[in-house]
Design an enzyme around this catalytic site. Structure first.
Site: not given
Ligand code: C5P
Ligand code: MG
Length: 286
Positions: A38, A40
């Site tokens: 993954d 983030d």
């Molecule tokens: O790379 P990863 O799959 O971890 O990305 C998803 C993350 O992005 C989630 O854990 C969520 O907290 C974050 N997110 C965000 N803003 C959004 C949607 C998701 O920061 N609008």
């Molecule tokens: Mg993540």
């Protein structure tokens, strides 16, 4: 056992099983390995000096590319939906439609901002995004051994690619599945491409990419890194899987979520901002 596994951040439900998996992987060697991670809060830090670090979405949310009014709306969404994402009292079934709602609303707001492709690099440069300590060794080691690294992210592909490019680790063995921006002919964001990837449909995302996993068919051992329970499905497309070792970063709500993480990840890293454990495991098995 590998010394790093005695680190205070490490928890394991079944250390004997971890040892068996590591031994099998070591005996099979690096030519049988693929790494699926993954992005983030797994490859990037969760916090630095007590302050939260941005996700690939937050890099844009906090940048000059977004108007003040839109920033307020995006921050509102974060304040509403992030607590739901990490709420251990709600089921995945309950959270899933709400997560789709979050991603959809955020993408719509970003598209309204008419973001220019050429401005993304500067937004990343000016952001507080940070890869975890030890990232260089992680990326470089996999590159030297020609071990494929799949970064599977529900974040924004264009942004995360820029993060690893600026860090000098976007090596040719790295492939990314993520949400990519669709720019018009003058380089202005007009939509997001393809099927939306959110935190609870990585299984579907994996199964859409059979070609990638077919190419890696001889690599039957997987090291999986994630920080959400949704990341556990990232390897669902792997063919002829023999061994999988799942490492989960538990960054937030540690006490509430410990048990569910221990039940599903082989190694749980509690509030560990480093790549120490994956790095030492890679040194051991390769
Ligand atoms: O790379 P990863 O799959 O971890 O990305 C998803 C993350 O992005 C989630 O854990 C969520 O907290 C974050 N997110 C965000 N803003 C959004 C949607 C998701 O920061 N609008
Ligand atoms: Mg993540």
């Amino acid at each position: 056992m590998i010394p790093v596994l005695s680190k205070s951040s490490v928890r394991m439900r079944d250390p004997k099983r971890v040892e068996q998996i590591l031994t099998s992987m070591r005996n099979a060697g690096p030519s049988t390995l693929q790494v699926i991670s993954d992005f983030d809060m797994t490859l990037t830090r969760f916090a630095y000096n007590g302050k939260r670090c941005p996700t690939s979405h937050n890099i844009l949310d906090d940048s000059k590319l977004i108007s003040e009014d839109c920033k307020a709306k995006l921050n509102n969404l974060l304040d509403t939906y992030y607590p739901i994402e990490i709420d251990s009292t709600r089921s995945v079934e309950e959270k899933l439609p709400l997560m789709v709602e979050w991603w959809t609303k955020a993408h719509e707001l970003l598209v309204q901002q008419k973001i220019i492709k050429d401005h993304l690099a500067l937004a990343v440069r000016e952001s507080e995004a940070m890869l975890r300590d030890g990232y260089q060794q992680f990326f470089d080691h996999l590159h030297q051994l020609s071990v494929p690294l799949l970064i599977f992210s529900a974040g924004i592909g264009d942004v995360l690619e820029e993060v690893i490019r600026q860090a000098g680790v976007f090596h040719p063995n790295v492939k990314v599945f993520s949400n990519y921006m669709d720019f018009d002919e003058s380089g202005v964001l007009q939509a997001f491409k393809g099927e939306l990837i959110h935190i609870y449909n990585k299984r579907e995302g994996a199964l859409l990419n059979t070609e990638h996993f077919k190419e890696l068919q001889s690599r039957c051992n997987v090291l999986l890194l994630g920080d959400s329970l949704g990341d556990l499905n990232m390897a669902d497309g792997v063919m002829d899987l023999q061994n999988i070792l799942k490492i989960g970063y538990l960054n937030d709500k540690v006490d509430e979520r410990r048990q569910s993480y221990l039940n599903s990840y082989d190694i749980v890293l509690e509030k560990d901002e480093t790549m120490d454990v994956p790095n030492d495991i890679l040194l051991y098995i390769t």
